[in-house]
Scaffold this active site. Structure first.
Site, PDB file in Angstrom:
ATOM      1  N   GLY A 191      23.191  22.066  18.229  1.00  0.00           N
ATOM      2  CA  GLY A 191      22.237  22.774  19.102  1.00  0.00           C
ATOM      3  C   GLY A 191      21.549  23.925  18.371  1.00  0.00           C
ATOM      4  O   GLY A 191      20.375  24.221  18.609  1.00  0.00           O
ATOM      5  N   GLN A 214      20.850  18.211  12.297  1.00  0.00           N
ATOM      6  CA  GLN A 214      21.976  17.501  12.905  1.00  0.00           C
ATOM      7  C   GLN A 214      23.292  18.245  12.661  1.00  0.00           C
ATOM      8  O   GLN A 214      24.112  18.395  13.564  1.00  0.00           O
ATOM      9  CB  GLN A 214      22.046  16.072  12.320  1.00  0.00           C
ATOM     10  CG  GLN A 214      22.884  15.107  13.114  1.00  0.00           C
ATOM     11  CD  GLN A 214      22.273  14.817  14.491  1.00  0.00           C
ATOM     12  OE1 GLN A 214      21.105  15.071  14.737  1.00  0.00           O
ATOM     13  NE2 GLN A 214      23.095  14.321  15.391  1.00  0.00           N
ATOM     14  N   ALA A 230     -13.323  11.052   5.966  1.00  0.00           N
ATOM     15  CA  ALA A 230     -12.817  10.619   4.658  1.00  0.00           C
ATOM     16  C   ALA A 230     -11.514  11.339   4.342  1.00  0.00           C
ATOM     17  O   ALA A 230     -11.514  12.510   3.950  1.00  0.00           O
ATOM     18  CB  ALA A 230     -13.847  10.905   3.562  1.00  0.00           C
ATOM     19  N   GLY A 231     -10.399  10.647   4.591  1.00  0.00           N
ATOM     20  CA  GLY A 231      -9.084  11.225   4.310  1.00  0.00           C
ATOM     21  C   GLY A 231      -8.400  10.383   3.261  1.00  0.00           C
ATOM     22  O   GLY A 231      -8.608  10.571   2.060  1.00  0.00           O
ATOM     23  N   GLU A 233      -2.085  15.513   0.022  1.00  0.00           N
ATOM     24  CA  GLU A 233      -2.231  14.971  -1.344  1.00  0.00           C
ATOM     25  C   GLU A 233      -1.857  13.480  -1.390  1.00  0.00           C
ATOM     26  O   GLU A 233      -1.334  12.974  -2.373  1.00  0.00           O
ATOM     27  CB  GLU A 233      -1.479  15.832  -2.373  1.00  0.00           C
ATOM     28  CG  GLU A 233      -2.006  17.271  -2.340  1.00  0.00           C
ATOM     29  CD  GLU A 233      -1.737  18.113  -3.559  1.00  0.00           C
ATOM     30  OE1 GLU A 233      -1.504  17.551  -4.633  1.00  0.00           O
ATOM     31  OE2 GLU A 233      -1.803  19.351  -3.423  1.00  0.00           O
ATOM     32  N   SER A 277       2.403   8.930   2.563  1.00  0.00           N
ATOM     33  CA  SER A 277       3.403   8.029   1.959  1.00  0.00           C
ATOM     34  C   SER A 277       2.815   6.636   1.772  1.00  0.00           C
ATOM     35  O   SER A 277       3.090   5.957   0.773  1.00  0.00           O
ATOM     36  CB  SER A 277       4.647   7.951   2.843  1.00  0.00           C
ATOM     37  OG  SER A 277       5.326   9.190   2.803  1.00  0.00           O
TER      38      SER A 277
HETATM   39  N1  COS Z   1      -6.959   8.187 -12.545  1.00  0.00           N
HETATM   40  C1  COS Z   1      -8.147   7.844 -13.087  1.00  0.00           C
HETATM   41  N2  COS Z   1      -9.003   6.994 -12.494  1.00  0.00           N
HETATM   42  C2  COS Z   1      -8.632   6.476 -11.312  1.00  0.00           C
HETATM   43  C3  COS Z   1      -7.400   6.797 -10.699  1.00  0.00           C
HETATM   44  C4  COS Z   1      -6.543   7.692 -11.364  1.00  0.00           C
HETATM   45  N3  COS Z   1      -5.366   8.032 -10.854  1.00  0.00           N
HETATM   46  N4  COS Z   1      -7.312   6.116  -9.531  1.00  0.00           N
HETATM   47  C5  COS Z   1      -8.432   5.394  -9.413  1.00  0.00           C
HETATM   48  N5  COS Z   1      -9.235   5.626 -10.487  1.00  0.00           N
HETATM   49  C6  COS Z   1     -10.533   5.011 -10.764  1.00  0.00           C
HETATM   50  C7  COS Z   1     -10.391   3.500 -10.836  1.00  0.00           C
HETATM   51  O1  COS Z   1     -10.023   3.098 -12.149  1.00  0.00           O
HETATM   52  C8  COS Z   1     -11.771   3.021 -10.460  1.00  0.00           C
HETATM   53  O2  COS Z   1     -12.620   3.157 -11.582  1.00  0.00           O
HETATM   54  P1  COS Z   1     -13.662   1.986 -11.973  1.00  0.00           P
HETATM   55  O3  COS Z   1     -14.610   1.902 -10.799  1.00  0.00           O
HETATM   56  O4  COS Z   1     -14.295   2.469 -13.223  1.00  0.00           O
HETATM   57  O5  COS Z   1     -12.842   0.747 -12.125  1.00  0.00           O
HETATM   58  C9  COS Z   1     -12.219   4.063  -9.425  1.00  0.00           C
HETATM   59  O6  COS Z   1     -11.435   5.243  -9.686  1.00  0.00           O
HETATM   60  C10 COS Z   1     -11.992   3.599  -8.014  1.00  0.00           C
HETATM   61  O7  COS Z   1     -10.625   3.262  -7.906  1.00  0.00           O
HETATM   62  P2  COS Z   1     -10.021   2.364  -6.727  1.00  0.00           P
HETATM   63  O8  COS Z   1     -10.877   1.162  -6.531  1.00  0.00           O
HETATM   64  O9  COS Z   1      -8.563   2.186  -6.982  1.00  0.00           O
HETATM   65  O10 COS Z   1     -10.253   3.348  -5.484  1.00  0.00           O
HETATM   66  P3  COS Z   1      -9.948   3.127  -3.958  1.00  0.00           P
HETATM   67  O11 COS Z   1     -11.176   3.480  -3.206  1.00  0.00           O
HETATM   68  O12 COS Z   1      -9.297   1.813  -3.710  1.00  0.00           O
HETATM   69  O13 COS Z   1      -8.921   4.316  -3.638  1.00  0.00           O
HETATM   70  C11 COS Z   1      -6.805   5.407  -3.406  1.00  0.00           C
HETATM   71  C12 COS Z   1      -7.715   4.464  -4.224  1.00  0.00           C
HETATM   72  C13 COS Z   1      -6.492   4.904  -2.037  1.00  0.00           C
HETATM   73  C14 COS Z   1      -5.539   5.519  -4.247  1.00  0.00           C
HETATM   74  C15 COS Z   1      -7.482   6.808  -3.305  1.00  0.00           C
HETATM   75  O14 COS Z   1      -8.591   6.761  -2.451  1.00  0.00           O
HETATM   76  C16 COS Z   1      -6.546   7.884  -2.845  1.00  0.00           C
HETATM   77  O15 COS Z   1      -5.742   8.421  -3.625  1.00  0.00           O
HETATM   78  N6  COS Z   1      -6.627   8.263  -1.541  1.00  0.00           N
HETATM   79  C17 COS Z   1      -5.864   9.353  -1.016  1.00  0.00           C
HETATM   80  C18 COS Z   1      -6.623  10.619  -1.189  1.00  0.00           C
HETATM   81  C19 COS Z   1      -5.767  11.806  -0.915  1.00  0.00           C
HETATM   82  O16 COS Z   1      -4.748  12.019  -1.539  1.00  0.00           O
HETATM   83  N7  COS Z   1      -6.228  12.604   0.023  1.00  0.00           N
HETATM   84  C20 COS Z   1      -5.531  13.790   0.350  1.00  0.00           C
HETATM   85  C21 COS Z   1      -6.506  14.876   0.444  1.00  0.00           C
HETATM   86  S1  COS Z   1      -6.589  15.866  -0.932  1.00  0.00           S
HETATM   87  S2  COS Z   1      -5.281  17.267  -0.452  1.00  0.00           S
END
Ligand code: COS
Length: 383
Positions: free
Chosen positions: A341, A337, A129-130, A364, A367
């Site tokens: 060297g 660049q 889970a990343g 976090e 991109s």
């Molecule tokens: N603030 C508050 N709520 C949020 C939110 C935010 N920024 N982003 C999402 N939510 C809520 C949504 O509103 C949704 O709520 P409901 O179920 O009540 O509608 C729920 O969380 C799920 O949201 P969503 O369906 O958008 O989630 P996804 O599984 O599609 O994931 C991403 C969204 C991809 C944006 C998220 O998984 C993510 O940020 N991944 C990257 C994680 C990361 O940064 N990892 C790095 C490691 S930590 S150093």
């Protein structure tokens, strides 16, 4: 909360002086020895850096987001490994508690986090889970007064030094989505927690990441952040919204340092009988780097001010992280660049920064995740 203009000025100039006098001279040594010396960590404590974002009532500096960004602009002017020492206490390790913690949790932990007595790490990422943060498999099953936690967390910054963890785990295994996840804040010395060896990384030597393994670890039930299960994913997302802006601000600081290094080198280095700074092709690279670092600075400040006004900046924070982290990558590349060297050998900082900045496009949220967040927001608001 916001500081008065004079206190803000004093803080920024003390951080700038600390960076210039204490950190820049030992960048290379820290990288080679893969360790930030204890007296430097103590210097960070004395400056209050561990408590930048912790409210003043708990002993922190209680900075506004704009002020935190200004501090990051200064801290970024040196090897980013130094920022990592305080990074988890200021950002992802503590903010779940600051935003959603119960009063008793805040009273107990926040003063220790603000002073740097306790290092707090953020345990979200797992082997499986990343980017898909909602697919967390670590479980926390309630049994009487405890949650029994099982699972592995991966690439956890500062884990070996951590006195506490913000942990995301699935309290409801029947709900495989975001709603099954809860957040905990727990001491790191509970039975059943093992921290793995530090990973060998591409850059930022001196900062360390580890696995954190939970095996039948009994976590007291009152470590649940807040009162309710199932709020962990939203907590993580809101912590990351803020964290992404913080990282973008660090990227601005590093960009500004690299623009300066590029300019200085171009003015010293002579070829074809003149300094290379006088060649228009070098000037074009310098100008592009300056333009991008300035654009990133403006984006970060604008977004930080909006957040301070209480505006939801989830989309804008992703814009900042995406632009600033990609920009600093290009700027570090141009810096190599311009050094020619010399940019490829370790005697110059250019080579080290080139490696150090690569992580900014990954942690976090990569991109591509920032692009997803931005696009999702556009589509949601248009429909
Ligand atoms: N603030 C508050 N709520 C949020 C939110 C935010 N920024 N982003 C999402 N939510 C809520 C949504 O509103 C949704 O709520 P409901 O179920 O009540 O509608 C729920 O969380 C799920 O949201 P969503 O369906 O958008 O989630 P996804 O599984 O599609 O994931 C991403 C969204 C991809 C944006 C998220 O998984 C993510 O940020 N991944 C990257 C994680 C990361 O940064 N990892 C790095 C490691 S930590 S150093």
């Amino acid at each position: 909360m916001s500081l008065d203009a004079e206190t803000r000025e004093q803080l920024i100039s003390s951080v700038a002086r600390f960076v210039r006098e204490k950190l820049v001279p030992i960048e290379d040594k820290v990288s080679t020895e893969d360790r930030v010396p204890d007296d430097v960590v103590q210097g960070m404590r004395d400056l209050g850096l561990f408590g930048l974002s912790i409210p003043a009532e708990y002993g922190g500096l209680g900075l506004s987001m704009e002020e935190e960004a200004l501090v990051c602009f200064e801290l970024g002017q040196t090897s980013p490994a130094f920022r990592s020492v305080i990074g988890t206490n200021v950002g992802i390790g503590s903010q779940g508690l600051v935003m959603f913690g119960r009063q008793d949790q805040k009273d107990y932990w926040l003063p220790k986090i603000a002073s740097g007595e306790v290092i707090a790490s953020f345990c979200l990422t797992e082997p499986g889970a990343g980017s898909d943060a909602a697919s967390v498999r670590t479980t926390a099953i309630r049994k009487g007064d405890v949650y029994v936690v099982n699972g592995t967390k991966r690439y956890i910054t500062n884990a070996a030094k951590a006195g506490a963890f913000t942990l995301m785990a699935r309290t409801n295994p029947d709900n495989k989505g975001a709603g099954g996840i809860s957040a905990f804040f727990l001491p790191s010395n509970l039975k059943g927690i093992t921290v793995g060896k530090p990973e060998k990384k591409m850059g930022q030597q001196g900062a360390h990441i580890h696995d954190v393994i939970f095996e039948n670890c009994e976590v007291p039930a009152d470590c649940l952040i807040g009162e309710k299960e199932g709020e962990g994913f939203k907590l993580a997302m809101q912590v990351l919204d803020r964290g992404r802006l913080h990282i973008a601000a660090v990227c601005v600081g590093v960009s500004e340092r690299l623009v300066r290094d590029s300019t200085t080198y171009a003015m010293e280095r002579e070829q074809f009988g003149q300094r290379i700074a006088d060649f228009q092709m070098i000037q074009a690279m310098l100008a592009d780097s300056k333009m991008e670092s300035y654009a990133a600075r403006c984006m970060v400040l604008e977004t930080a001010r909006k957040r301070d006004q209480g505006v939801n900046i989830a989309m804008e924070a992703s814009c900042c992280k995406l632009f600033a982290s990609e920009a600093v990558g290009r700027i570090a590349d141009r810096n190599v660049q311009i050094h020619g060297g010399a940019g490829y050998v370790a005697d110059y900082a250019a080579e080290r920064f080139y490696r150090d900045v690569r992580i900014f496009r990954l942690y976090e949220g990569t991109s591509q995740i920032q692009q997803m967040v931005i696009a999702k927001s556009l589509l949601r608001n248009a429909s």
